[in-house]
Design an enzyme around this catalytic site. Structure first.
Site, PDB file in Angstrom:
ATOM      1  N   GLU A  66      37.813  34.680  34.891  1.00  0.00           N
ATOM      2  CA  GLU A  66      39.144  35.150  35.241  1.00  0.00           C
ATOM      3  C   GLU A  66      39.310  35.636  36.687  1.00  0.00           C
ATOM      4  OE1 GLU A  66      38.658  37.717  31.788  1.00  0.00           O
ATOM      5  OE2 GLU A  66      40.781  37.433  31.394  1.00  0.00           O
ATOM      6  N   ARG A  89      45.379  46.227  30.144  1.00  0.00           N
ATOM      7  CA  ARG A  89      44.616  45.681  31.266  1.00  0.00           C
ATOM      8  C   ARG A  89      45.452  45.644  32.544  1.00  0.00           C
ATOM      9  NH1 ARG A  89      39.586  42.782  32.291  1.00  0.00           N
ATOM     10  NH2 ARG A  89      38.848  43.242  30.202  1.00  0.00           N
TER      11      ARG A  89
END
Ligand code: FES
Ligand code: FES
Lengths: 807, 176
Positions: free
Chosen positions: A761, A311
């Site tokens: 997030e 990620r």
């Protein structure tokens, strides 16, 4: 209609009266035992002798369990079975659990745990990135490399270039409620586990493995956590398994709660990174080639480090169109806590890399960093509005988005009731990420323009420059940074969710799904969906604890996907029941099911209006099932992580922040003066809850990059293992002026639950603007680029000030 | 009375008799000398609204009222509370600014996971009692300072400051 209403958190009333029950508040059955781990005080070595006699003899101790005593698998890893719950021969980090004490009280267990004599022949630990590279200590063999375009050719022709390195520290989650679990034995070997976990299914799985029992014998329940932030995705496994093993052995209920020091010493944190970069660009700041080398310090076990490091690579572009790029990722194995999930999951580190590049280029060119950022943004999908209006290029179409351009989500929501627009069809990709995914929903230019306008970026930048010219000691700085964050689990099969909904004959609804509540408001948002589908007041919907016996095989509540996945699953279940009721009533009234309406607590059919309760009663009497499961899987996503190609995300969430800071150039002390934020939550399900996520995310992100410093000594001991030495933001640290808004034009182009966007997030990365604003302030002191590392503690700021003054 | 925790190594002779009034209820108990007040309240009195976040006086989650002063329940021993009057979050509804604060915290979304809330409410109560009415409206900087000993990891504090400021405003206007 309850969707889109700013309703308070479902448990708000319970919280303010002290009646919300956390795990440690559950009245324990009589005879409940308490557990504690005995920990290693050596970072790396081999166990040569173990003497636990003193532990066994300590007051209140009922049992002491070592690796040899375990009935089944000695493993609490969420990935590759490389994480023994109790050390078996080798010790891999300082703080690693070596043995388990079972005692009559929490204090007795903790005291006894200190009495163990475990002889460990030490080896030199691998603690730092440099040491790991030297020893070639890593996961996944060599580095993972993804490329796009002809990078060498691009570098050869690029008129200008910069290169550098940034160190980015890790972060302790500091969930206010520490890790805790409780196991209650039942009949026939059954176990009920209460666990403060974001992933009940995994706790169930690990417990079943550890006991060698089928998963059907283990039920895991999670009502709420006192914060999670990723720190309870895998890190709760050890406690759940320990309680299960001890309960199985003693036949008594067992509870385990880490004291804060133990919690910080044992559990994993955000990965710290070093990112090396080289960038080639034109005189206007347009990037032509970028090369990143990301070094992630993963700790001793693999845990979730591979997807975290992935990620980071997936966010190395942030909101910028990189024509030629090479990303190299090293996943380094060290003798430290096993770094784990933390809000953003590697994305933040990847983003800091490219934002540093932007800042560095702007410094090199002597230009406003925002100008350089703008030159490099991906194009907005469809002209102004982000939700409608062509961009004139004719390349992107918006005819599938039904709402008028000029309306915000509030108006749009009013204009249109429950209808959900058809899925967006896509034009051929014109701009792609470094991993080949088309960026079709970009709104970054518009959101940045809106924010820069309302927050008067240009005027303030000028004013700050003038102020700085007159202020010899204090210097202010300002920066705007964008966020583009990919939403979905990158491990494609995790993008699924289940729900269970019952309607009772009094019209009340029992709601259950696989998501867990850690304060983010998931339960309320999903309950709003259920209330909306049935057209009933939210009070009619009972939110119940996450329970592996109700909804099985769930994914962790992570990757910001809780609402997207579970909201859709709940909607499916509700619609199933609603359709059955509609069919039944239509039949009775010789009407069409489509003529049955669910609104305002009532059901309308063929001129009749009855309460929802009456409708449920009629359905029951006509032998219609009022219970349904719902299932959802995210469409469109496919991802080849080895090749680094595909569409890992359904969509992107966007946002932008402007931070203004002041530094004291004599001490390095610094403060955030003001923050302005505009964040895209799509058409939010609950604007108040989403706003809270944005505010909290920014502050947490700012904390990560400024005061939250983790320090290990040269023996591998984490010396910042308590809040007395590890500094999270307090109320006095947050900006004095804090203007936060959800972007009124937000709308998800993908067919998500009521066109909302995930918001857990993404806002954390708005905090990157603080680091860049500090860099801006430091840069006033001289000619050299500050190359400010994170966290930008006073010490780091001072180092950067000295660097800037040097030639 | 709640369950009696195993005092183990202390032995009966190390126990001390105390009597404490908690939320209006008189409680007598025998406790080990080293038992924290917050642990006593949670286990002996069965009032689990007060939370434990760090157990060494930094996070503020355990803040409670003892004889009119706000204290850290993890830094005070149960024996020190002998004869004292204690108010915890469960009793705030009966206190001066308690109901208004509880209302304001809900309406301003001043909580997410809620773990910090009981301690935060205690500090907010203390602030409101000490603040003078001012014509210029609530002093947000003073509120921030006052609650800076209470950590909240979730909210970013904005909504908490808003909630306290709202009650401070109605106090100034004479509404509560
Ligand atoms: S638990 Fe008392 S201050 Fe943290
Ligand atoms: S609401 Fe979670 S710590 Fe404050």
């Amino acid at each position: 209609m309850s969707v889109a209403k700013p309703l308070p958190h479902d448990a708000a009333r319970l919280h303010v009266t002290g009646t919300a029950r956390y795990l440690d508040d559950i009245p324990t059955p009589t005879g409940c035992l308490s557990l504690a781990f005995g920990l290693s005080d050596v970072a790396r070595g081999t166990i040569t002798a173990t003497n636990l006699n003193a532990v066994r003899a300590a007051p209140g101790v009922v049992a002491v369990i070592t690796a040899d005593d375990l009935p089944g698998a000695n493993d609490v890893s969420p990935s590759v079975h490389d994480e023994p719950m109790l050390a078996d021969g080798e010790v891999h980090y300082l703080g690693q659990p070596l043995f388990l004490v079972v005692a009559e009280s929490h204090l007795a267990a903790r005291k006894a745990a200190r009495l163990g004599k475990v002889v460990i022949t030490p080896q030199d630990p691998i603690l730092t990135i440099d040491q790991a590279l030297e020893e070639d200590s890593r996961f996944e063999g060599g580095p993972v490399i993804w490329t796009k375009g002809d990078i060498e050719a691009a570098f050869r022709t690029a008129p200008k270039s910069v290169e550098g390195t940034i160190e980015i520290g890790g972060q302790e989650h500091f969930y206010l409620e520490g890790q805790v679990a409780l196991a209650i034995p039942g009949e026939d070997g059954d176990l009920l586990i209460h666990s403060s976990t974001q992933h009940p299914t995994e706790a169930q799985h690990k417990v079943a493995e550890a006991l060698g029992t089928p998963m059907h014998s283990v039920r895991v329940e999670t009502r709420r956590m006192g914060g999670g932030f990723g720190g309870k995705e895998s890190q709760g496994n050890a406690l759940a398994v320990a309680c299960a093993v001890a309960a199985a052995q003693t036949g008594r209920p067992c509870k385990m709660r880490y004291d804060r020091d133990d919690d910080m010493t044992i559990t994993g944190k955000r990965h710290d990174f070093r990112i090396k970069y080289r960038a080639g660009y034109g005189a206007g700041g347009r990037l032509l080639a970028v090369e990143f080398t990301q070094y992630a310090r993963c700790g001793w076990s693999q845990d979730l480090s591979l997807p975290v490091a992935d990620r980071a690579m997936l966010h190395a572009d942030n909101a910028y169109d990189l024509p030629a790029v090479r990303i190299e990722s090293h996943r380094l194995k060290t003798n430290t806590q096993s770094a784990t999930a933390f809000r953003g999951f590697g994305g933040p580190q990847g983003m800091v890399g490219i934002e540093r590049v932007m800042d560095h280029i702007a410094h090199d060119l002597g230009r406003d960093p925002l100008e350089v950022r703008r030159v490099n943004f991906y194009d907005d999908a469809i002209g102004e509005g982000g939700a409608s209006g062509a961009d004139g290029s004719g390349e992107k179409s918006d005819d599938v988005v039904p709402e008028p351009a000029k309306l915000g989500w509030r108006e749009r929501r009013k204009a249109k009731k429950a209808a959900v627009a058809p899925a967006v069809t896509t034009e051929p990709a014109v701009q792609t990420t470094p991993y080949g995914m088309a960026v079709e929903d970009c709104v970054v230019n518009e959101i940045v323009a809106d924010l820069a306008g309302t927050a008067q970026y240009d005027a303030r930048r000028k004013e700050i420059a003038e102020w700085n010219a007159k202020s010899p000691i204090l210097k202010r700085g300002i920066a705007l940074t964008p966020v583009k964050f990919g939403i979905s689990f990158t491990l494609t099969h995790l993008n699924q969710a289940g729900a269970l909904v019952h309607v009772y004959t009094d019209g009340s609804v029992h709601l259950n799904h696989g998501g867990t509540e850690m304060g983010q408001g998931l339960f309320q948002k999903v309950a709003q969906v259920a209330a909306d589908r049935f057209g009933i007041p939210i009070e009619m919907v009972k939110i119940t604890a996450t329970d592996t016996a109700k909804v099985p095989n769930t994914s962790a509540t992570a990757a910001s996907s809780g609402t997207d996945l579970n909201g859709m699953a709940v909607k499916a279940a509700c619609d199933e029941i609603r359709d059955r009721i509609a069919d039944c009533l239509a039949d009775l009234h010789q009407a069409q099911p489509s003529d049955v309406w669910f609104e305002d607590g009532h059901v309308q059919v063929a001129g009749n209006r009855l309460t929802f309760a009456a409708a449920a009663g009629i359905a029951y009497e006509n032998r219609v099932s009022l219970s349904a499961t719902g299932f959802y899987k995210t469409p469109k996503v496919e991802w080849d992580r080895v090749a680094g190609k595909g569409r890992p995300f359904l969509y992107f969430a966007y946002g932008a922040a402007i931070s203004e800071v002041v530094i004291d150039t004599l001490t390095g002390e610094n403060r955030i003066l003001r923050a302005d934020i505009l964040h895209d939550a799509g058409a939010p399900l609950n604007p108040a809850i989403d706003l809270g996520q944005v505010e909290g995310g920014y502050v947490q992100g700012a904390g990560w990059l400024t005061t939250e410093e983790l320090v290990w000594d040269d023996k591998g001991k984490l010396t910042t293992h308590a809040p007395s030495t590890y500094k999270i933001p307090a109320a006095s640290d947050r900006p004095e002026v804090f203007n936060v808004a959800l972007w009124e034009k937000g709308l998800n182009r993908e067919n998500t639950i009521f066109r909302s966007k995930a918001v857990g997030e993404p806002p954390l990365m708005l905090g990157i603007s603080v680091l860049m604003a500090l860099s801006d302030a430091v840069a006033t002191g001289g000619k050299t680029y500050p190359a400010l590392n994170a966290p930008a503690t006073s010490e780091q700021v001072m180092n950067a000030i000295i660097r800037v003054r040097s030639e | 009375m709640g369950r009696v925790e195993y005092w183990g190594e202390h032995g009966m002779s190390d126990l001390h008799k105390i009597s404490v009034t908690i939320n209006g209820e008189a409680i007598r108990a025998s406790v080990p000398a080293r038992l924290n007040l917050v642990d006593f309240i949670r286990t002996e009195a069965g009032l689990t609204g007060s939370h434990v976040g760090c157990e060494h006086g930094v996070c503020g989650a355990c803040t409670i009222e003892v004889d009119g002063a706000m204290v850290r329940g993890c830094l005070m021993l149960a024996v020190q509370a002998d004869g004292a009057t204690v108010t915890t979050v469960e009793g705030f509804a009966d206190s001066d600014f308690g109901p208004a604060l509880q209302e304001a915290f809900q309406n301003n979304h001043a909580l997410q996971c809620g773990y910090c809330t009981p301690g935060m409410l205690a500090s907010a109560l203390e602030y409101l009692r000490g603040v003078r009415s001012s014509a210029t409206g609530p002093d947000r900087a003073a509120i921030r300072d006052h609650i800076s000993g209470n950590y909240c990891r979730c909210t970013g504090y904005q909504s908490i400051v808003n909630a306290i400021a709202e009650v401070a405003t109605s106090k100034a206007e004479g509404k509560s």
